[in-house]
Design an enzyme around this catalytic site. Sequence first.
Site, PDB file in Angstrom:
ATOM      1  N   GLU A 149     -11.123  93.625  72.755  1.00 31.12           N
ATOM      2  CA  GLU A 149     -11.776  93.360  71.261  1.00 31.12           C
ATOM      3  C   GLU A 149     -10.735  92.819  70.060  1.00 31.12           C
ATOM      4  OE1 GLU A 149     -15.041  95.663  70.515  1.00 31.12           O
ATOM      5  OE2 GLU A 149     -15.692  95.387  72.165  1.00 31.12           O
ATOM      6  N   HIS A 181     -21.018  96.232  77.519  1.00 36.32           N
ATOM      7  CA  HIS A 181     -20.275  96.694  76.403  1.00 36.32           C
ATOM      8  C   HIS A 181     -18.655  96.833  76.329  1.00 36.32           C
ATOM      9  CE1 HIS A 181     -21.781  94.144  72.705  1.00 36.32           C
ATOM     10  NE2 HIS A 181     -22.948  93.899  74.366  1.00 36.32           N
ATOM     11  N   GLU A 182     -17.432  96.439  76.114  1.00 35.98           N
ATOM     12  CA  GLU A 182     -16.528  97.935  76.477  1.00 35.98           C
ATOM     13  C   GLU A 182     -16.057  98.011  77.881  1.00 35.98           C
ATOM     14  OE1 GLU A 182     -18.096  97.974  72.967  1.00 35.98           O
ATOM     15  OE2 GLU A 182     -18.698  99.336  74.521  1.00 35.98           O
ATOM     16  N   GLU A 239     -19.005  92.472  76.732  1.00 34.83           N
ATOM     17  CA  GLU A 239     -18.797  91.301  75.375  1.00 34.83           C
ATOM     18  C   GLU A 239     -17.403  91.342  76.312  1.00 34.83           C
ATOM     19  OE1 GLU A 239     -18.107  94.136  71.173  1.00 34.83           O
ATOM     20  OE2 GLU A 239     -18.425  94.969  73.254  1.00 34.83           O
ATOM     21  N   HIS A 264     -31.070 100.394  76.860  1.00 38.35           N
ATOM     22  CA  HIS A 264     -29.147 100.016  75.932  1.00 38.35           C
ATOM     23  C   HIS A 264     -28.843 102.098  76.138  1.00 38.35           C
ATOM     24  CE1 HIS A 264     -26.030 101.036  72.726  1.00 38.35           C
ATOM     25  NE2 HIS A 264     -25.773 100.328  73.516  1.00 38.35           N
ATOM     26  N   HIS A 265     -27.653 101.455  77.025  1.00 34.13           N
ATOM     27  CA  HIS A 265     -26.961 102.881  78.070  1.00 34.13           C
ATOM     28  C   HIS A 265     -25.460 103.135  77.048  1.00 34.13           C
ATOM     29  CE1 HIS A 265     -29.801 102.741  81.503  1.00 34.13           C
ATOM     30  NE2 HIS A 265     -30.553 103.641  80.843  1.00 34.13           N
ATOM     31  N   GLU A 266     -25.860 103.536  76.172  1.00 30.65           N
ATOM     32  CA  GLU A 266     -24.203 104.146  75.571  1.00 30.65           C
ATOM     33  C   GLU A 266     -23.960 105.294  76.234  1.00 30.65           C
ATOM     34  OE1 GLU A 266     -22.360 102.405  73.046  1.00 30.65           O
ATOM     35  OE2 GLU A 266     -20.562 103.826  74.683  1.00 30.65           O
ATOM     36  N   GLU A 319     -20.145  91.120  66.256  1.00 25.56           N
ATOM     37  CA  GLU A 319     -20.209  93.108  65.152  1.00 25.56           C
ATOM     38  C   GLU A 319     -18.378  92.948  64.327  1.00 25.56           C
ATOM     39  OE1 GLU A 319     -20.162  96.240  67.772  1.00 25.56           O
ATOM     40  OE2 GLU A 319     -18.233  95.509  68.990  1.00 25.56           O
TER      41      GLU A 319
HETATM   42  C1  NOJ Z   1     -20.012  99.140  70.632  1.00 27.08           C
HETATM   43  C2  NOJ Z   1     -20.853  97.325  70.468  1.00 27.08           C
HETATM   44  O1  NOJ Z   1     -20.379  96.870  70.998  1.00 27.08           O
HETATM   45  C3  NOJ Z   1     -22.400  97.512  69.825  1.00 27.08           C
HETATM   46  O2  NOJ Z   1     -22.737  96.306  70.220  1.00 27.08           O
HETATM   47  C4  NOJ Z   1     -23.241  98.614  69.661  1.00 27.08           C
HETATM   48  O3  NOJ Z   1     -23.889  98.452  69.261  1.00 27.08           O
HETATM   49  C5  NOJ Z   1     -22.179  99.839  69.513  1.00 27.08           C
HETATM   50  N1  NOJ Z   1     -21.478  99.704  70.546  1.00 27.08           N
HETATM   51  C6  NOJ Z   1     -23.047 101.276  70.132  1.00 27.08           C
HETATM   52  O4  NOJ Z   1     -23.403 101.301  70.949  1.00 27.08           O
HETATM   53 CA    CA Z   2     -17.612  96.001  71.434  1.00 27.00          CA
END
Ligand code: NOJ
Ligand code: CA
Length: 687
Positions: free
Chosen positions: A170, A465-466, A484, A395-397, A490
């Site tokens: 990023e 993402h990540e 992403e 959403h699965h963080e 962001e």
């Molecule tokens: C980073 C992600 O790129 C973003 O889209 C997300 O809102 C946050 N992490 C929280 O998970």
């Molecule tokens: Ca990110």
Amino acid sequence: MRNLFVCLLSLLGLVLYSQTTVSTFGPIQLSAQLSSNQQFQYSVRYKNKTIVFPSSIGFQLYKPALRLNRFRITGIDSAVSNSSWKPVWGEQDEINDHHKEIRFHLVSTDASAIRLDLIFRLFEDGIGFRYAFPDQPALKHFIVQQELTAIKLRKDHTAFWIPGDFDTNEFLYNKTALSKVDAFAAAAKEKDIAVTAPAGKQVVQTPLMLKSADGIYINIHEAALLNYPVMQLQINQQDFSLHTVLVPDAVGHAAYLQTPFQTPWRTITVSDDARNMLASKMILNLNEPSVIKETDWIKPQKFIGMWWEMHVGKANWPMRAGKHGANTENVKRYIDFAATHQFNAVLVEGWNEGWEDWFGNWKENVFDFVTPYPDYNIKWLSDYAKEKNVRLIMHHETSGAVTNYERRLDTAYRFMKQHNINTVKTGYVGKIIPRGEHHDGQWMINHYNRVAATTAQYQLMLAAHESARPTGLHRTYPNWLANEAARGTEFNNAPTQGIPPEHQTILPFTRLMGGPMDYTPGLFHFNLNQFEPDRKQRVLSTLAKQLALYITIYSPLQMAADLPENYEKHLDAFQFIKDVPVDWSETKILEAEPGDYIIIARREKGKNNWFLGAITDEKARSFELTFNFLPAGKKYMATIYKDGQDADYEKNPASYTIEKREVSASTVLPITMARGGGCAISIMEVK
Ligand code: NOJ
Ligand code: CA
């Protein structure tokens, strides 16, 4: 007698194959030979100009401990193939795959006598090559310490690059000569990101975009990254050779493998016209066809989200921090907005227990992915969404706890199915626990790919993402809509540098070469102090440019990132986001120069409507758009969303005008883009 015969044959082989093999396909020419010290060397020319000087290949193995870089050639096979295939979604209806394959069968000349094939594919617009280890008694299980692939460039080209890093991509892009790459300095400058740069200050990530002084564009990346770590590149600043740096695992080895095994393709896309970089389908062609047989359930989508509220400080992810964004009432408001404006879906972040404790704690069991916060009535909301013909996006963080996520995948996906949710956004913020694997190492590559395969089994679509940056695997897993894996919207909110205007003119030449990005364009409010007056951050773009990004940043998954209340203030401009499709029958790259400008026109999937996006960097620019991409004899109504006369990304980003006029194939339309600006045009067929 037989042995003597074999011996004679291989002697003959040695004589035969010690000569240079030259193979040409269109403008591309490959030469390969064994050097006097038995190294296999390849070189590449394009329209008779050297792109790659003789460069060697091979491996340093950790187990068995040996250097695999001296060979004998035992055979060469070659074949031409010409076929077409239809992507499930994409930038065009059909993709042609015309190439010549040359396979060198090699045997290591040390006592191990390991067999290794090197496979080249020559296309009109570049070349790919990969290693294949056949099944053999001499090699069963093995551990790669380093890949010894070199790409020796002709000269000190201009490079668009981000610093080497094992955990994040990023970054902002740097534009310097290769001889001036200082990845450590660049990484240090980016204070917003925790950097785990590899040793060696000249290591950069791919896709690496290069331009020679005589106008040749060269892009270096990889295709079909499966069961192997990400490749980064170390630059030798004396001779401009690039050397593979594989992302290591937690104890320093690169890849644990068994035969038979094929590495990803190393790709070199080449053209003297920058537009051909963006039009190239070579990386997709080097990936395997879809493993998903029935694909009707896979749908490109436009969505809004319970998302930017958190990033700009209007709401919070954790419920117990107060201002909880993902409460039933607020999400209902998003569903209503999506239904009114015909969006397919609403992303909801912060819906589940765990966010109080998610960041930086290195805890494994923060999230279980099935327990909503008490103020989030997922049953009621999913029924309501269904009634309104809108889907929720899950959403699965994982907060980097990937073993935890893997244990819970099936339960989590069944929970989604129960609630009529068919798309998941995954996230991997922070250090990967418990073992400290890197985001871009083999272990995580296998994880991302396993998630793609498992979501496919459940008929779910995916955006990560990540994650590691893509390598065209969306051909094989078309349910994997986007990643992403680069600096996206962001970062407008990042305390230091934000997103300067040239960033989006570089992305298509770098990150997007491997596949679609969940960039999340569409910000209409530029001063990010709406909810926290002390914030200094600003969106460094005009409004018209935000619209054009829906065309210039290709993705089958596009978000309208801003808040509903910010869109309601500009419903006339919002109309473009409502109209713009996310799936295409045709794409024309009209103008392009990395770091400067991009103009693209696309035809809506199965329809005659066209959409055009033009963006510039920090310089104002004018172009004459010729509409000869339209079929002759048809009439169209164009709606032109352009920068206002006083628009400027720093001083007046929200200034825009909208104009309507009839156009046809013979129309020539002058446009002017403001500093940091753009232009978006919908071109609807008049029936
Ligand atoms: C980073 C992600 O790129 C973003 O889209 C997300 O809102 C946050 N992490 C929280 O998970
Ligand atoms: Ca990110």
